[in-house]
Motif scaffolding. Structure first.
Motif, PDB file in Angstrom:
ATOM      1  N   LEU A   1       5.985  -0.169   8.178  1.00 13.24           N
ATOM      2  CA  LEU A   1       6.168   1.002   7.323  1.00 13.24           C
ATOM      3  C   LEU A   1       7.567   1.036   6.735  1.00 13.24           C
ATOM      4  O   LEU A   1       8.536   0.658   7.394  1.00 13.24           O
TER       5      LEU A   1
ATOM      6  N   VAL B   1      -0.370   2.019  12.546  1.00 11.01           N
ATOM      7  CA  VAL B   1       0.097   1.215  11.408  1.00 11.01           C
ATOM      8  C   VAL B   1       1.475   0.678  11.751  1.00 11.01           C
ATOM      9  O   VAL B   1       2.359   1.427  12.177  1.00 11.01           O
TER      10      VAL B   1
ATOM     11  N   THR C   1       3.455  -1.044   3.977  1.00 11.90           N
ATOM     12  CA  THR C   1       2.990   0.295   3.619  1.00 11.90           C
ATOM     13  C   THR C   1       4.205   1.163   3.329  1.00 11.90           C
ATOM     14  O   THR C   1       5.148   1.202   4.123  1.00 11.90           O
TER      15      THR C   1
ATOM     16  N   TYR D   1       1.039   5.085   0.533  1.00 15.35           N
ATOM     17  CA  TYR D   1       0.303   6.187   1.155  1.00 15.35           C
ATOM     18  C   TYR D   1       0.672   7.487   0.454  1.00 15.35           C
ATOM     19  O   TYR D   1       1.818   7.926   0.499  1.00 15.35           O
TER      20      TYR D   1
ATOM     21  N   HIS E   1      -4.141   0.013   6.200  1.00 12.21           N
ATOM     22  CA  HIS E   1      -2.682  -0.110   6.109  1.00 12.21           C
ATOM     23  C   HIS E   1      -2.133  -1.173   7.055  1.00 12.21           C
ATOM     24  O   HIS E   1      -1.088  -1.769   6.761  1.00 12.21           O
TER      25      HIS E   1
ATOM     26  N   ALA F   1       0.848  -1.193   0.000  1.00 13.38           N
ATOM     27  CA  ALA F   1       0.000   0.000   0.000  1.00 13.38           C
ATOM     28  C   ALA F   1       0.883   1.241   0.000  1.00 13.38           C
ATOM     29  O   ALA F   1       1.749   1.384   0.863  1.00 13.38           O
TER      30      ALA F   1
END
Length: 657
Positions: free
Chosen positions: A170, A167, A151, A117, A145, A115
């Motif tokens: 990352l 989340v 992400t 962002y 997420h 994903a």
């Protein structure tokens, strides 16, 4: 690789999401990958999609912003489309509605989902007069997420925002800039004479919508000798033309026309406070134009205040005017800032950024089977904190606990014969450099080869507590996990006792999950290591310990990081581990420093003799049969504190004060 890209918005509407998708398609095609685009149908597409297949779905326009369209596709429909394409990874570009259904389809097919962002929809909800919806939107973004395999966020600010939403996995991935299109050579005297003859041009490029706060540029009205030029279009254009009657509105520009306009500005200004990145800021920098932007969000990572532009205090329009006036009134400063601006983005090409994206795809492909296996066993999935997002204290006393990996075996880089460095030594030097202004940095390393969790509890923990550190790292358990029998729950409970004892003493703890090389022989231990790592995630969450979760960083298994004995890291691997630990501890720019360190230091691994069987395996088996270990009779290399200077110099041992 086969990549399916699901985009919430797409052509013919051009915005940051669409632009980045097109760049990714071009790069993937050039590298021989196959692509599929699933997006809303909004009109005729004449742009080159670089061989991508398309599935354009029925969509409805947003009432307040008709250029943005929403797809209400069922997950079953998307699953069928993806099953037919057979993707290796699903790329979700700024996911929200279509992206949520795409995640469900990826889960149904057990395909990793990355994903990306790109849009701060929470801020958008507030800007569009829906403050009560902002909380609901935030919860939806967090669920989406957290469900993705990875992400990718473009800036420090967006990493922090997502972390605040909970989340948990990352990675930083910015945006490239087309340096072949945007450059100072595009500056046009004819364009300037036509648009604002004899004036210093202050320009803005972007969507004309409430979230961009273009109306704030009214603060620049009647600034002597200037003309405001607005490039772009959107739902707020008519209102802005009334609010900024002296400004020139060019409408939407693309390609060479946009590059010419940008390079012809004298100052670029961007007032938006909800930017996750700020692509037009980056294009202005590439064009050799100094930038004035708000000091919040994505611009903070792009604009170096007093070097290539100014960051003004968010919401302070007097400060905005003063910063623009400073550049308008000083042509020499503008030239100096312009040169620095162009240089700052020279290496941020889309090819380089898309190369990083493919690496993230590969990580996601390795993580997905781990996630699926843990879900079946109700385990906790691997966790990756964002690089540099945490705010850390200034530690001054660091103690490393563990076994041969923390002792540093096989890291002989620039060390006398018979001595080793190791990831903890390297981490200590990074922390000492960051704490150099706060006084001396003390470091002890109590790790000894072949040690197990019981040795952590009985030997290393009491020694560590006596040293009264403010930071302790623990990498322990691998020797237990490769034994004939192991009780994972008991082993984790024993390690948890040590963590709690340290935390009760007010000591910060960095837990590191044990890891394996990507070798066929290691497969027999994978289930044990995964179950133990899941326990460490629980321990970290329950005790407030920090966690370096190497299950979420599959590159640690790459064989080029492992030494000749097949069970320890070589110097390159220790460097890799040290910088990943530094990221968790919030050392600024740890990832960039790690890349520079790797480029500057060639591994000087020792010359070894004999075969692996005779040199490494048989002696290990013989010790095991005799009930002995390689660590028998060996003392820790730093059982007391040594003092490390900010430049990495080491001074004599010293007792804790």
């Amino acid at each position: 690789m086969r990549v399916a890209l699901l985009a919430e918005s797409f052509l013919p509407h051009m915005n940051g999401v669409t632009g980045s998708v097109l760049h990714v398609l071009r790069h993937l095609a050039a590298e021989g990958h196959e692509t599929l685009v699933i997006a809303p149908r909004a009109g005729e597409i004449t742009t080159d999609l670089h061989g991508a297949r398309t599935e354009l779905l029925r969509s409805a326009p947003l009432p307040s912003y008709p250029e943005v369209r929403v797809v209400f596709a069922r997950a079953a429909r998307l699953t069928a489309i993806l099953r037919d394409f057979r993707p290796d990874v699903v790329h979700l570009a700024s996911p929200f509605v279509l992206g949520w259904q795409g995640l469900a389809a990826a889960d149904a097919l057990h395909v990793p989902a990355v994903a990306v962002y790109q849009t701060d929809v929470v801020a958008y909800a507030e800007k569009y007069g829906m403050p009560h919806a902002a909380a609901l939107v935030g919860r939806h973004v967090a669920r989406l997420h957290r469900r993705a395999t990875l992400t990718l966020a473009p800036s420090t600010a967006s990493l922090q925002q997502l972390e605040a939403l909970g989340v948990d996995r990352l990675r930083r991935w910015g945006r490239g800039v087309d340096t072949a299109c945007f450059g100072p050579e595009r500056r046009s005297g004819a364009w300037r004479a036509r648009v604002a003859p004899g004036k210093t041009i202050v320009g803005y490029v972007g969507r004309l919508a409430p979230e961009k706060q273009v109306e704030d540029l009214a603060a620049l009205a009647r600034l002597d000798g200037t003309r405001l030029v607005i490039v772009g279009d959107g739902p707020a254009r008519q209102a802005l033309e009334r609010a900024l009657p002296d400004a020139v509105f060019t409408g939407h520009l693309t390609g060479d026309a946009l590059a010419e306009a940008l390079a012809s500005f004298d100052v670029f200004v961007h007032p938006g406070e909800s930017e996750t990145f700020g692509q037009t800021i980056q294009e202005a920098l590439a064009s050799g134009v100094p930038v004035v932007a708000t000091g919040i969000g994505g611009p903070v990572d792009l604009v170096r205040s007093s070097v290539d532009g100014w960051l003004y205090r968010p919401g302070d329009l007097r400060d905005l005017r003063a910063r623009v006036a400073d550049l308008v009134g000083d042509a020499g400063k503008r030239r100096a800032f312009a040169a620095s601006a162009h240089e700052s983005v020279r290496h941020r090409t889309w090819d380089a950024l898309c190369g990083q994206l493919v690496e993230h795809y590969e990580d996601a492909r390795m993580l997905r089977p781990i996630d699926d296996a843990l879900r079946r066993r109700a385990g906790i999935r691997p966790f990756t904190p964002s690089a540099g997002a945490a705010v850390r204290p200034r530690w001054s006393r660091y103690v490393a606990l563990g076994d041969s990996l923390t002792e540093g075996l096989c890291d002989t880089s620039r060390m006398p014969a018979g001595q080793h460095r190791g990831w903890a030594d390297r981490l200590a030097q990074l922390l000492a450099h960051e704490s150099s202004e706060a006084g001396p940095f003390r470091y002890a390393n109590l790790a000894v080869r072949s040690r197990r969790v019981r040795h952590l509890t009985a030997e290393q923990l009491p020694q560590a507590l006596a040293l009264r550190p403010d930071l302790v790292s623990i990498l322990m358990g691998a020797n237990d996990l490769v034994g004939r029998r192991v009780d994972i729950a008991r082993l984790a409970a024993e390690l948890e006792e040590s963590v709690r004892a340290l935390r009760d003493a007010g000591i910060d703890v960095l837990l590191v999950t044990p890891f394996l090389p990507r070798r066929r022989a290691a497969v027999v231990f994978e289930r044990r290591f995964a179950a133990f790592a899941s326990e460490l995630r629980r321990i970290a969450a329950d005790t407030g310990a920090m966690l370096l979760d190497l299950d979420a960083i599959p590159a640690i298994g790459n064989l080029d990081l492992w030494a000749y004995d097949r069970v320890h890291l070589r110097s390159r691997g220790h460097r890799f581990l040290a910088y990943r630990a530094a990221e968790v501890l919030g050392v600024p720019d740890a990832e960039a420093l790690g890349g520079l360190d790797a480029a500057l230091h060639a591994d000087d691994d020792p010359v070894v003799h004999g075969t692996w069987l005779s040199r490494d395996l048989l002696p290990w088996v013989w010790r095991r049969l005799r009930g002995r270990t390689a660590g028998d009779g060996i003392a820790p290399k730093h059982s007391d504190y040594i003092v490390i200077g900010g430049r990495g110099d080491v001074r004599a041992p010293t007792r804790a004060s």
